[in-house]
Design an enzyme around this catalytic site. Structure first.
Site, PDB file in Angstrom:
ATOM      1  N   ASP A   1       0.863  -1.163   0.000  1.00  0.00           N
ATOM      2  CA  ASP A   1       0.000   0.000   0.000  1.00  0.00           C
ATOM      3  C   ASP A   1       0.924   1.245   0.000  1.00  0.00           C
ATOM      4  O   ASP A   1       2.112   1.123   0.308  1.00  0.00           O
ATOM      5  CB  ASP A   1      -0.844  -0.075   1.287  1.00  0.00           C
ATOM      6  CG  ASP A   1      -1.468   1.238   1.648  1.00  0.00           C
ATOM      7  OD1 ASP A   1      -2.177   1.800   0.801  1.00  0.00           O
ATOM      8  OD2 ASP A   1      -1.229   1.713   2.782  1.00  0.00           O
TER       9      ASP A   1
ATOM     10  N   ASP B   1       0.119   5.228   1.140  1.00  0.00           N
ATOM     11  CA  ASP B   1       0.014   6.098   2.316  1.00  0.00           C
ATOM     12  C   ASP B   1       0.014   5.297   3.615  1.00  0.00           C
ATOM     13  O   ASP B   1      -0.715   4.318   3.742  1.00  0.00           O
ATOM     14  CB  ASP B   1      -1.294   6.911   2.280  1.00  0.00           C
ATOM     15  CG  ASP B   1      -1.322   7.930   1.158  1.00  0.00           C
ATOM     16  OD1 ASP B   1      -1.104   7.533   0.002  1.00  0.00           O
ATOM     17  OD2 ASP B   1      -1.565   9.113   1.432  1.00  0.00           O
TER      18      ASP B   1
ATOM     19  N   THR C   1      -2.089   0.957  -4.572  1.00  0.00           N
ATOM     20  CA  THR C   1      -2.519   2.127  -3.808  1.00  0.00           C
ATOM     21  C   THR C   1      -3.895   2.603  -4.270  1.00  0.00           C
ATOM     22  O   THR C   1      -4.268   2.374  -5.422  1.00  0.00           O
ATOM     23  CB  THR C   1      -1.486   3.273  -3.970  1.00  0.00           C
ATOM     24  OG1 THR C   1      -2.019   4.482  -3.449  1.00  0.00           O
ATOM     25  CG2 THR C   1      -1.118   3.516  -5.428  1.00  0.00           C
TER      26      THR C   1
ATOM     27  N   LYS D   1      -8.750  -3.622  -3.529  1.00  0.00           N
ATOM     28  CA  LYS D   1      -7.367  -4.113  -3.586  1.00  0.00           C
ATOM     29  C   LYS D   1      -7.256  -5.615  -3.845  1.00  0.00           C
ATOM     30  O   LYS D   1      -6.194  -6.076  -4.229  1.00  0.00           O
ATOM     31  CB  LYS D   1      -6.602  -3.701  -2.325  1.00  0.00           C
ATOM     32  CG  LYS D   1      -6.338  -2.200  -2.299  1.00  0.00           C
ATOM     33  CD  LYS D   1      -5.238  -1.786  -1.366  1.00  0.00           C
ATOM     34  CE  LYS D   1      -5.107  -0.255  -1.388  1.00  0.00           C
ATOM     35  NZ  LYS D   1      -4.006   0.247  -0.577  1.00  0.00           N
TER      36      LYS D   1
HETATM   37  P1  IMP Z   1      -3.265   4.320  -0.108  1.00  0.00           P
HETATM   38  O1  IMP Z   1      -3.053   4.332   1.382  1.00  0.00           O
HETATM   39  O2  IMP Z   1      -1.972   4.219  -0.867  1.00  0.00           O
HETATM   40  O3  IMP Z   1      -4.258   3.283  -0.544  1.00  0.00           O
HETATM   41  O4  IMP Z   1      -3.811   5.791  -0.549  1.00  0.00           O
HETATM   42  C1  IMP Z   1      -4.991   6.332  -0.046  1.00  0.00           C
HETATM   43  C2  IMP Z   1      -5.031   7.815  -0.251  1.00  0.00           C
HETATM   44  O5  IMP Z   1      -4.854   8.183  -1.617  1.00  0.00           O
HETATM   45  C3  IMP Z   1      -6.364   8.404   0.087  1.00  0.00           C
HETATM   46  O6  IMP Z   1      -6.524   8.614   1.458  1.00  0.00           O
HETATM   47  C4  IMP Z   1      -6.365   9.725  -0.690  1.00  0.00           C
HETATM   48  O7  IMP Z   1      -5.774  10.740   0.094  1.00  0.00           O
HETATM   49  C5  IMP Z   1      -5.459   9.447  -1.880  1.00  0.00           C
HETATM   50  N1  IMP Z   1      -6.171   9.402  -3.175  1.00  0.00           N
HETATM   51  C6  IMP Z   1      -5.858  10.142  -4.251  1.00  0.00           C
HETATM   52  N2  IMP Z   1      -6.644   9.841  -5.286  1.00  0.00           N
HETATM   53  C7  IMP Z   1      -7.488   8.886  -4.863  1.00  0.00           C
HETATM   54  C8  IMP Z   1      -8.526   8.148  -5.528  1.00  0.00           C
HETATM   55  O8  IMP Z   1      -8.834   8.304  -6.711  1.00  0.00           O
HETATM   56  N3  IMP Z   1      -9.177   7.239  -4.766  1.00  0.00           N
HETATM   57  C9  IMP Z   1      -8.844   7.012  -3.467  1.00  0.00           C
HETATM   58  N4  IMP Z   1      -7.883   7.663  -2.846  1.00  0.00           N
HETATM   59  C10 IMP Z   1      -7.182   8.599  -3.522  1.00  0.00           C
HETATM   60 MG    MG Z   2      -2.686   3.226   3.421  1.00  0.00          MG
END
Ligand code: IMP
Ligand code: MG
Length: 419
Positions: free
Chosen positions: A153, A155, A189, A349
């Site tokens: 993942d 973030d 992600t 996912k």
């Molecule tokens: P992950 O933790 O890598 O899955 O990223 C999640 C974060 O990506 C979300 O909290 C958003 O801040 C950002 N984000 C940016 N674009 C999108 C989208 O199109 N869908 C969902 N999250 C997005």
């Molecule tokens: Mg995350």
């Protein structure tokens, strides 16, 4: 009046992990029986070391028993009757396991680092057990070796929420180490962008490091990004200006995904957007609605922060509305709380990981590990990866680094054993 159902649901179901809670309950018994809190004022009592070795033996025995109950569940899975296992009775929400879990050995490993058995006042906690489960999972993967695919993942897992993978990130050399060993890497992600540039901006530390590394050109191809949960695929390419090349959907979509209708996608996003607008109004949120090709979400207006309760309310409302809709049954979607935003994405996912497995020629779930931070059963997006592969639940990027070091250490131990 709040009904029993609502209290149970709201306080427990989506905010707790039933397997972890169950194990925590089992370990509470030896803690109560063997920890010696009075020793702090009775200096002639048992020493901490004596107590710790007794407690460790008892905790480890329980972990061995849990390991066997999981093996029994796996045997039922293989016989096509997972609902008949004892574990299913004890932990009804438990799903399928892709590998056994080396829980006994993992407990000893974590105990040597976290001194769980030496504690006299603090019983084995949620985090202790979460980390033991992660170690047990990677032990089983390494012992069953080789680990063919690791998906990450973005973030909170690779970088802090909303940040980027900068060149100084300690995760970078460790990901390259995995790739040198032949493991394929996918970044799965929710961040959904149609242009390579946007992903380069988020991940440039890793992409630049891979570009200049001594990894053979063919192995450099073993890094892909699956964005928007399971909507956009990019692969590493040295000659591209952003080091990434868009992979057309026809080259990686799974058969089932070809059935997703554009009209359904629009309908689902319209319902989600209406629900978001409603919640924003009702909760007086200072929010901006973001509508994309495959997602809709709310982000805070500049300088604002949403409180946790508001984010949870938003995500649970939207989940319920989509669950009740006809299109929500035809099309997979993922509604989640991103920490300071809420998004609904088309797909989830599990499809993202399955797409990576397919892209790399059909890697099995038992040879794949997904590392993420969002594993609660509602409002979290890594949870669905459990349908596609084994998982590790980390709480911050530093834990990801620790996990990667554990994999490497265990791998070296394994190599020494087989030599
Ligand atoms: P992950 O933790 O890598 O899955 O990223 C999640 C974060 O990506 C979300 O909290 C958003 O801040 C950002 N984000 C940016 N674009 C999108 C989208 O199109 N869908 C969902 N999250 C997005
Ligand atoms: Mg995350």
């Amino acid at each position: 009046m709040t009904t029993r159902y609502r209290v149970e649901y709201a306080l427990k179901t989506h905010r707790r992990d039933q397997l972890i809670e169950w194990i925590k309950g089992l370990l509470a018994v030896p803690f109560v029986l063997h920890s010696q809190p009075t020793a702090v004022f009775e200096p002639r009592g048992e020493t901490v070391d004596q107590m710790a070795s007794m407690a460790q033996r008892r905790y480890a025995e329980i972990m061995r028993d849990v390991e066997e109950i999981i093996n029994d569940h796996i045997a039922h899975q293989r016989a096509g009757a997972p609902d008949r296992s004892k574990l299913k009775l004890l932990v009804p929400s438990v799903a399928n396991f892709f590998t056994p879990l080396a829980l006994h050995d993992a407990f000893i490993w974590q105990d040597q680092r976290r001194f769980i058995s030496s504690r006299r006042f603090v019983p084995p906690s949620f985090n202790d057990i979460r980390l033991v489960l992660n170690t047990a999972q990677v032990m089983s993967l390494v012992r069953g070796g080789p680990l063919d695919l690791v998906t990450f993942d973005g973030d909170v897992t690779l970088y802090e929420d909303g940040q980027c993978l900068t060149p100084d990130s300690p995760a970078i050399p460790r990901i390259l180490r995995l790739m040198r060993k032949g493991t394929k890497v996918g970044i799965v992600t929710a961040a959904g962008y149609t242009e390579a540039r946007r992903y380069y901006e988020r991940l440039y530390g890793l992409l630049d490091a891979l570009q200049v590394s001594d990894i053979p050109p063919a192995s450099k191809q073993n890094l892909i990004i699956l964005g928007g949960e399971s909507n956009y695929c990019f692969k590493f390419e040295s000659d591209s200006p952003d080091l990434l090349k868009y992979v057309p959907r026809k080259d990686w979509l799974l058969e089932e995904m070809l059935l997703w209708q554009e009209s359904d996608i629009t309908e689902l996003l319209d319902i989600a957007e209406a629900s978001l607008r409603d919640t924003v109004k009702n909760m007086r949120m200072e929010a901006i609605i973001v509508r994309k090709e495959r997602a809709v979400g709310i982000i805070p207006q500049p300088g604002h922060k949403f409180c946790r309760e508001t984010l949870e309310e938003t995500v649970l409302t939207i989940q319920k509305i989509l669950d009740m809709s006809a299109v929500g049954h035809r099309l997979p979607f993922c509604a989640f709380n991103g920490g300071n935003d809420v998004f609904v994405d088309i797909g989830d996912k599990s499809w993202g990981v399955l797409a990576c497995q397919r892209f790399f020629g059909g890697i099995e779930g038992s040879k794949t590990l997904h590392v993420g931070d969002q594993f609660l059963s509602a409002g979290a997006n890594d949870f669905k990866a459990r349908l596609a592969c084994t998982t590790a639940w980390i709480a911050n990027p530093a834990e990801t680094v620790q996990l990667l070091d554990e994999i490497s250490e265990l791998d070296e131990m394994q190599q020494r054993k087989t030599r």
